[in-house]
Design a protein around this motif. Structure first.
Motif, PDB file in Angstrom:
ATOM      1  N   ARG A  36       0.837  -1.208   0.000  1.00 16.24           N
ATOM      2  CA  ARG A  36       0.000   0.000   0.000  1.00 16.24           C
ATOM      3  C   ARG A  36       0.869   1.253   0.000  1.00 16.24           C
ATOM      4  O   ARG A  36       0.586   2.217  -0.723  1.00 16.24           O
ATOM      5  N   LYS A  37       1.939   1.248   0.765  1.00 17.14           N
ATOM      6  CA  LYS A  37       2.825   2.420   0.829  1.00 17.14           C
ATOM      7  C   LYS A  37       3.639   2.561  -0.460  1.00 17.14           C
ATOM      8  O   LYS A  37       3.893   3.681  -0.918  1.00 17.14           O
ATOM      9  N   ARG A  39       2.544   1.642  -3.383  1.00 17.59           N
ATOM     10  CA  ARG A  39       1.566   2.173  -4.341  1.00 17.59           C
ATOM     11  C   ARG A  39       1.403   3.679  -4.143  1.00 17.59           C
ATOM     12  O   ARG A  39       1.343   4.442  -5.106  1.00 17.59           O
ATOM     13  N   TRP A  40       1.361   4.122  -2.887  1.00 16.00           N
ATOM     14  CA  TRP A  40       1.245   5.554  -2.582  1.00 16.00           C
ATOM     15  C   TRP A  40       2.449   6.306  -3.150  1.00 16.00           C
ATOM     16  O   TRP A  40       2.300   7.322  -3.823  1.00 16.00           O
TER      17      TRP A  40
END
Length: 68
Positions: A36-37, A39-40
């Motif tokens: 998720r990080k 992707r961020w």
């Protein structure tokens, strides 16, 4: 001559490149929060993404050469 890091304009491409690099160097899959990080981070401005990618790649290369 193309713009350096032009491929990183595409967030999905940047994410996949980061994910592959990190998983190869870690020898494991990213956790959900790590992915998720990443992707961020992949959504940042393309040049910033490219610089971070190159830095990680360089550190990984030094680790593999026994430099770290």
């Amino acid at each position: 001559m193309g713009i350096k890091y032009e491929g990183f304009h595409d967030e999905e491409y940047a994410f996949q490149q980061f994910k592959v690099l990190l998983e190869e160097q870690l020898g494991r899959n990213l956790t959900i929060i790590e992915a998720r990080k990443v992707r961020w981070l992949s959504g940042w401005e393309h040049e910033t993404v490219g610089v971070f990618f190159d830095l990680i790649h360089e550190v990984a290369g030094k680790k593999n050469e026994g430099g770290l």
